[in-house]
Design a protein around this motif. Structure first.
Motif, PDB file in Angstrom:
ATOM      1  N   PHE A   1       1.077  -0.702  -0.262  1.00 23.09           N
ATOM      2  CA  PHE A   1      -0.141  -0.317   0.018  1.00 23.09           C
ATOM      3  C   PHE A   1       0.604   0.947  -0.276  1.00 23.09           C
ATOM      4  N   GLY A   2       0.725   1.537  -0.313  1.00 24.18           N
ATOM      5  CA  GLY A   2       0.749   3.308  -0.788  1.00 24.18           C
ATOM      6  C   GLY A   2       0.322   4.761  -0.947  1.00 24.18           C
ATOM      7  N   ALA A   3       0.520   5.797  -0.836  1.00 23.36           N
ATOM      8  CA  ALA A   3       0.072   6.746  -1.499  1.00 23.36           C
ATOM      9  C   ALA A   3       0.532   7.242  -2.848  1.00 23.36           C
ATOM     10  N   ASN A   4      -0.236   8.137  -3.903  1.00 19.30           N
ATOM     11  CA  ASN A   4       0.062   8.400  -5.136  1.00 19.30           C
ATOM     12  C   ASN A   4       1.754   8.659  -5.496  1.00 19.30           C
ATOM     13  N   GLY A   5       2.494   8.488  -5.644  1.00 17.51           N
ATOM     14  CA  GLY A   5       4.297   9.137  -5.653  1.00 17.51           C
ATOM     15  C   GLY A   5       4.640   8.394  -4.707  1.00 17.51           C
ATOM     16  N   ALA A   6       4.646   7.693  -3.978  1.00 20.90           N
ATOM     17  CA  ALA A   6       5.020   6.585  -3.227  1.00 20.90           C
ATOM     18  C   ALA A   6       6.390   5.735  -3.715  1.00 20.90           C
ATOM     19  N   GLY A   7       6.002   5.134  -5.126  1.00 25.34           N
ATOM     20  CA  GLY A   7       7.244   4.957  -5.343  1.00 25.34           C
ATOM     21  C   GLY A   7       6.546   3.287  -5.601  1.00 25.34           C
ATOM     22  N   LYS A   8       5.264   2.652  -5.603  1.00 26.31           N
ATOM     23  CA  LYS A   8       5.224   1.765  -5.394  1.00 26.31           C
ATOM     24  C   LYS A   8       5.079   1.124  -7.062  1.00 26.31           C
ATOM     25  N   THR A   9       4.744   2.275  -8.440  1.00 23.28           N
ATOM     26  CA  THR A   9       5.016   1.576  -9.698  1.00 23.28           C
ATOM     27  C   THR A   9       6.666   1.206 -10.278  1.00 23.28           C
ATOM     28  N   THR A  10       7.404   2.769  -9.651  1.00 27.13           N
ATOM     29  CA  THR A  10       8.388   2.204  -9.739  1.00 27.13           C
ATOM     30  C   THR A  10       9.288   1.045  -9.407  1.00 27.13           C
ATOM     31  N   PHE A  11       9.092   0.696  -8.063  1.00 31.31           N
ATOM     32  CA  PHE A  11       9.439  -0.699  -7.438  1.00 31.31           C
ATOM     33  C   PHE A  11       9.013  -1.695  -8.154  1.00 31.31           C
ATOM     34  N   LEU A  12       7.871  -1.980  -8.577  1.00 35.72           N
ATOM     35  CA  LEU A  12       7.412  -2.998  -9.241  1.00 35.72           C
ATOM     36  C   LEU A  12       8.282  -2.537 -10.661  1.00 35.72           C
ATOM     37  N   ARG A  13       8.423  -1.799 -11.355  1.00 32.74           N
ATOM     38  CA  ARG A  13       9.103  -1.800 -12.415  1.00 32.74           C
ATOM     39  C   ARG A  13      10.785  -2.457 -12.382  1.00 32.74           C
ATOM     40  N   ILE A  14      10.717  -2.160 -11.232  1.00 29.74           N
ATOM     41  CA  ILE A  14      12.222  -2.623 -11.013  1.00 29.74           C
ATOM     42  C   ILE A  14      12.650  -3.899 -11.118  1.00 29.74           C
ATOM     43  N   ILE A  15      11.682  -4.186 -10.107  1.00 27.58           N
ATOM     44  CA  ILE A  15      11.268  -5.939 -10.305  1.00 27.58           C
ATOM     45  C   ILE A  15      11.248  -6.863 -11.499  1.00 27.58           C
ATOM     46  N   ALA A  16      10.757  -6.126 -12.618  1.00 28.06           N
ATOM     47  CA  ALA A  16      10.304  -6.513 -13.421  1.00 28.06           C
ATOM     48  C   ALA A  16      10.907  -6.257 -14.391  1.00 28.06           C
TER      49      ALA A  16
END
Length: 218
Positions: free
Chosen positions: A20-35
């Motif tokens: 979980f996390g607010a917009n801009g917390a870095g969630k999508t970047t985190f997944l893109r790095i993993i992928a």
């Protein structure tokens, strides 16, 4: 400016993490790095003890990514879309696998329709089908509930439960606390690029978590 800082998460086989996390917390970047769609300035992603950046092609065969982009071809049918991605991964017994996947995401009866006629929920389900066609052991879901009504969200949760029951390792990012808690057995909160909370789902009271989340996520 750093998007992520000292994020350290370990998942075991079959574990399902809701992030979980607010917009801009870095969630999508985190997944893109993993992928392996983005490269970190430092640190790395390790899968089965190996740095994924040292053998990206091999790792990508083990991962399925459901992102904001469907990566689907709107002029083609559901069946044709899955056949394209199945061929990319050299899936064995592809025709049978396509039928199994379409049935699993509730679209077998719409297999021969051009997907330009599909609703948002149907496209999201087919996107999951695209991500699992090669039977990956690790799945990433980036805000899969976005734009779905209650009925479509219920269908999405059913699919996620089935993925979980198959023993696949997975990470889901979502703003929907209730649905995220239903899907996962591990929970974490990302705030301004750092993990500020992590626990097992069985230790969490949903009401207390919602109150706590409002205090720590912004």
């Amino acid at each position: 400016e750093r998007v992520l800082s000292d994020v350290n998460i370990s998942l075991g086989s079959g574990e399902f993490l809701a992030l979980f996390g607010a917009n801009g917390a870095g969630k999508t970047t985190f997944l893109r790095i993993i992928a392996c769609l983005a490269k970190p300035d430092s640190g790395g992603v390790f899968f089965n003890g190996s740095n994924v950046n040292e053998d990206t092609d091999s790792f990508r065969k083990s991962v399925g990514f459901v992102s904001h982009s469907t990566l689907l071809y709107r002029s083609l049918t559901a069946y044709e879309n899955l056949r394209i991605f199945g061929n990319l991964y050299n899936v064995d017994n592809l025709e049978e696998r396509i039928k199994v996947v379409l049935d699993g995401v509730g679209l077998l009866n719409r297999a021969s329709e051009p997907i330009r006629n599909f609703s948002r929920g149907m496209l999201q389900r087919l996107t999951i089908g695209r991500a699992i066609i090669h039977n990956p052991s690790f799945l990433l879901f980036d805000e899969p509930y976005t734009g779905l009504d209650q009925k479509e969200s219920d269908v999405m949760n059913k699919i996620l439960r089935e993925v979980h029951s198959e023993g696949k390792m997975a990470i889901i990012t979502t703003h929907n606390i209730e649905l995220g808690l239903q899907a996962a057995d591990r929970v974490a909160v990302l705030r301004k690029g750092s993990i500020v909370y992590e626990d097992k789902r069985k230790n969490i009271d949903s009401g207390e978590f919602k109150k706590m989340y409002q205090k720590i996520s912004f």
